[in-house]
Design an enzyme around this catalytic site. Structure first.
Site, PDB file in Angstrom:
ATOM      1  N   ALA A 160       9.905   6.426 -16.846  1.00 29.42           N
ATOM      2  CA  ALA A 160       9.038   5.333 -17.299  1.00 29.42           C
ATOM      3  C   ALA A 160       7.830   5.896 -18.027  1.00 29.42           C
ATOM      4  O   ALA A 160       7.552   7.085 -17.958  1.00 29.42           O
ATOM      5  CB  ALA A 160       8.570   4.506 -16.100  1.00 29.42           C
ATOM      6  N   GLU A 195       3.954  15.922 -15.464  1.00 32.58           N
ATOM      7  CA  GLU A 195       5.316  15.909 -15.984  1.00 32.58           C
ATOM      8  C   GLU A 195       5.976  17.273 -15.802  1.00 32.58           C
ATOM      9  O   GLU A 195       7.160  17.371 -15.511  1.00 32.58           O
ATOM     10  CB  GLU A 195       5.313  15.475 -17.455  1.00 32.58           C
ATOM     11  CG  GLU A 195       5.001  13.985 -17.567  1.00 32.58           C
ATOM     12  CD  GLU A 195       4.796  13.499 -18.996  1.00 32.58           C
ATOM     13  OE1 GLU A 195       4.430  14.318 -19.848  1.00 32.58           O
ATOM     14  OE2 GLU A 195       4.987  12.310 -19.225  1.00 32.58           O
ATOM     15  N   GLU A 205      11.513  12.917 -20.590  1.00 31.40           N
ATOM     16  CA  GLU A 205      11.472  13.117 -19.138  1.00 31.40           C
ATOM     17  C   GLU A 205      12.779  13.652 -18.559  1.00 31.40           C
ATOM     18  O   GLU A 205      12.745  14.400 -17.584  1.00 31.40           O
ATOM     19  CB  GLU A 205      11.071  11.818 -18.421  1.00 31.40           C
ATOM     20  CG  GLU A 205       9.657  11.368 -18.776  1.00 31.40           C
ATOM     21  CD  GLU A 205       9.070  10.352 -17.811  1.00 31.40           C
ATOM     22  OE1 GLU A 205       7.851  10.303 -17.674  1.00 31.40           O
ATOM     23  OE2 GLU A 205       9.848   9.579 -17.198  1.00 31.40           O
ATOM     24  N   GLU A 259      10.867   8.146 -23.791  1.00 28.94           N
ATOM     25  CA  GLU A 259      10.714   8.578 -22.392  1.00 28.94           C
ATOM     26  C   GLU A 259      12.000   9.219 -21.870  1.00 28.94           C
ATOM     27  O   GLU A 259      11.959  10.203 -21.138  1.00 28.94           O
ATOM     28  CB  GLU A 259      10.301   7.401 -21.496  1.00 28.94           C
ATOM     29  CG  GLU A 259       8.915   6.842 -21.766  1.00 28.94           C
ATOM     30  CD  GLU A 259       7.771   7.794 -21.357  1.00 28.94           C
ATOM     31  OE1 GLU A 259       8.025   8.773 -20.627  1.00 28.94           O
ATOM     32  OE2 GLU A 259       6.637   7.565 -21.809  1.00 28.94           O
ATOM     33  N   ARG A 261       2.195  11.033  -7.506  1.00 26.52           N
ATOM     34  CA  ARG A 261       1.426   9.865  -7.933  1.00 26.52           C
ATOM     35  C   ARG A 261       0.047   9.934  -7.310  1.00 26.52           C
ATOM     36  O   ARG A 261      -0.111   9.757  -6.102  1.00 26.52           O
ATOM     37  CB  ARG A 261       2.151   8.583  -7.498  1.00 26.52           C
ATOM     38  CG  ARG A 261       3.398   8.305  -8.318  1.00 26.52           C
ATOM     39  CD  ARG A 261       3.081   8.287  -9.796  1.00 26.52           C
ATOM     40  NE  ARG A 261       4.155   7.707 -10.611  1.00 26.52           N
ATOM     41  CZ  ARG A 261       4.029   7.484 -11.910  1.00 26.52           C
ATOM     42  NH1 ARG A 261       2.926   7.833 -12.560  1.00 26.52           N
ATOM     43  NH2 ARG A 261       5.030   6.952 -12.592  1.00 26.52           N
TER      44      ARG A 261
END
Lengths: 186, 186
Positions: free
Chosen positions: B73, B142, B94, B90, B61
């Site tokens: 998310a 990602e 993900e 998602e 992050r």
């Protein structure tokens, strides 16, 4: 992981929010812009009275144009105030209480993808009435706040039903319930 | 309550964030500026497998310069995507899962004092492997994400100890635990 910031600029500098745009070299070599909203950190507190009542506030929130049920909270003062002081100040100003015991529950990221804001949440017990701090003048929203007392089990039930919508309140109340369950069990 | 917006201007218009400054007449007649950061809404999902394992992501992050353990998310696509579709997208992108059952837990305000962002959180059960959607290309962050499976009770224990620091993850996991406790009890 290697995310190198190659350059950085302030794209907006407002009253409370500041937007920073970083140019970041990603691990695969690609260079991308990342927009981060810088915002002062906050504190929040779940005050639980001896009989198990939680002290909440019903408060107007301008970004949504409506009132929400929340735990007492506020931003850290810009002059280097530490979270522990800030939470005692907010407890006194907003609900007129002093805490015999403050337990830090968590410091969380409100929205970890795009803002650096963190909120530190406490559980407050051993509560006693105190006067508002000297020199404290309520803002208009604060003058309009309504104090609401509710048993912790009822607040948790509202959370479970999706009726509490404020992040710090959900996190504080659910963690306080986990902690107090823990204390009761040991 | 009467909080009339007398005028409004866009002070910053960035890639994802937009800053709006409203002049608001407060109930006591005072006129003040309110700075609101407008941001796209988000969805998040707690995927719980049949054996009680939660599927999480460890993810870098940038606003904090470190990795955090989070539930899957993402933001709503700008072309009018609804939360229910976004969360299925998602889940597939993900963690490569499809959900037999999606239960909405809550739509919460990440930071109700200064941004209009909301996050809708779901519980996903009846999970099955699916392919990533056609045309899906992972962003660099990602590509760098790591999938972590952990029993729900362990995730709740981490939350209780203050070790989970992401708002949507804390809220999702604690509400999922409340719901599943409820199901077990009835």
């Amino acid at each position: 992981m290697d995310y190198e910031v190659e350059s950085s600029r302030i794209a907006y500098d407002g009253e409370l929010s500041r937007v920073r745009v970083d140019r970041v070299r990603m691990p695969d070599g690609e260079v991308v812009n990342r927009e981060i909203v810088e915002h002062p950190n906050a504190v929040a507190v779940v005050p639980v009275e001896e009989d198990g009542q939680v002290v909440l506030l019903r408060q107007y929130r301008h970004p949504f144009g409506q009132a929400a049920l929340e735990i007492p909270a506020g931003k850290l003062d810009s002059d280097g105030e530490v979270p522990d002081e800030a939470v005692r100040r907010e407890l006194a100003e907003e609900v007129g209480l002093g805490a015999g015991r403050l337990t830090e529950l968590v410091t969380f990221h409100n929205s970890s993808g795009w803002t650096d804001e963190t909120t530190t949440v406490y559980l407050a017990t051993g509560l006693d009435p105190v006067d508002a701090p000297a020199g404290f003048a309520a803002h208009a929203e604060e003058a309009d706040m309504e104090v609401v007392r509710m048993p912790l089990a009822d607040v948790v039930e509202r959370a479970r039903r999706g009726e509490l919508t404020d992040a710090k309140t959900l996190i504080g109340v659910l963690l306080a319930a986990e902690r107090l369950r823990g204390r009761a069990a040991h």
